[in-house]
Design a protein around this motif. Structure first.
Motif, short mmCIF file in Angstrom:
data_model
loop_
_atom_site.label_atom_id
_atom_site.label_comp_id
_atom_site.label_asym_id
_atom_site.label_seq_id
_atom_site.Cartn_x
_atom_site.Cartn_y
_atom_site.Cartn_z
N LYS A 189 23.95 72.54 93.93
CA LYS A 189 24.52 73.68 95.09
C LYS A 189 25.69 73.48 95.79
O LYS A 189 26.11 72.35 96.05
CB LYS A 189 23.43 74.22 95.69
N ASP A 222 22.69 70.91 88.53
CA ASP A 222 23.75 71.94 88.64
C ASP A 222 23.08 71.84 90.23
O ASP A 222 22.48 72.23 91.27
CB ASP A 222 22.31 72.48 88.19
N VAL A 282 19.00 68.92 90.91
CA VAL A 282 20.09 68.42 91.56
C VAL A 282 21.54 68.10 91.12
O VAL A 282 22.56 68.17 91.28
CB VAL A 282 19.20 68.30 92.85
#
Length: 201
Positions: free
Chosen positions: A171, A169, A166
């Motif tokens: 979102k 990378d 998390v």
């Protein structure tokens, strides 16, 4: 005769009714840790859970038991959100979380751009304040699978791999992680720690 003592006035009339359910003081992180492998491993080894930190609007959702009452949504300051819940979202919340006899209260993030609700805590069930329960116990009371494209229960992240993925990378609309003590009872700010992603977006 003294107004307000023996006769109703505009001031005494205001106290005769309450507008909507009462806002509850919920947890809010005051501390933070660095988004590094060492810091994340240390807090996980201490038994804490990670959870996505959605970059939305804090939403305390009060869900009524009867059809004559409306869902009430407060922000973190205890003010009602100006934007109304879309009808489809209200219908889903009632379908999934409607209580039998008294109010349910959820703590969530409302992503208004897409009208998604990310639920992460249960504050009141059937009118009972859940402050005698630990976070783990409250989380187990939340439905996990309910077939809604717009409502999600944020699951705990308990492995180093999940948490680092998390942070490394992220979102869209994810600011990082929040770590929670699963065994601490009540709604204490000290049972919550923020961990933002490395990259400012």
């Amino acid at each position: 005769m003294f107004p307000g003592v023996f006769e109703p006035t505009i001031f005494t009339q205001r106290t005769r009714h309450m507008v909507g359910p009462r806002f509850l003081k919920a947890m809010h992180p005051k501390a933070s840790i660095a988004p590094t492998r060492e810091a994340v491993k240390k807090i996980l080894d201490a038994g804490w859970w990670g959870q996505l930190k959605i970059h939305g609007h804090r939403a305390q959702i009060h869900i009524p038991p009867g059809p004559s009452q409306m869902i009430v949504v407060y922000n973190r300051q205890g003010q009602k959100h100006r934007k109304e819940l879309p009808l489809t979202l209200s219908e889903d919340l009632l379908r999934i979380f409607r209580p039998q006899s008294d109010w349910n209260v959820l703590d969530a993030e409302w992503l208004k751009s897409t009208d998604e609700i990310f639920v992460f805590d249960f504050l009141k069930q059937e009118g009972e304040l859940l402050d005698r329960f630990s976070y783990q116990e409250r989380f187990q009371l939340l439905p996990q699978v309910f077939g809604s494209p717009k409502i999600v229960t944020l699951k705990p992240l308990i492995t180093l791999h999940e948490c680092l993925k998390v942070l490394e990378d992220p979102k869209p609309n994810v600011e990082g992680l929040v770590f929670k003590s699963p065994t601490t009872r009540g709604f204490l700010d000290t049972a919550l720690v923020r961990c933002r992603t490395k990259v400012e977006r």
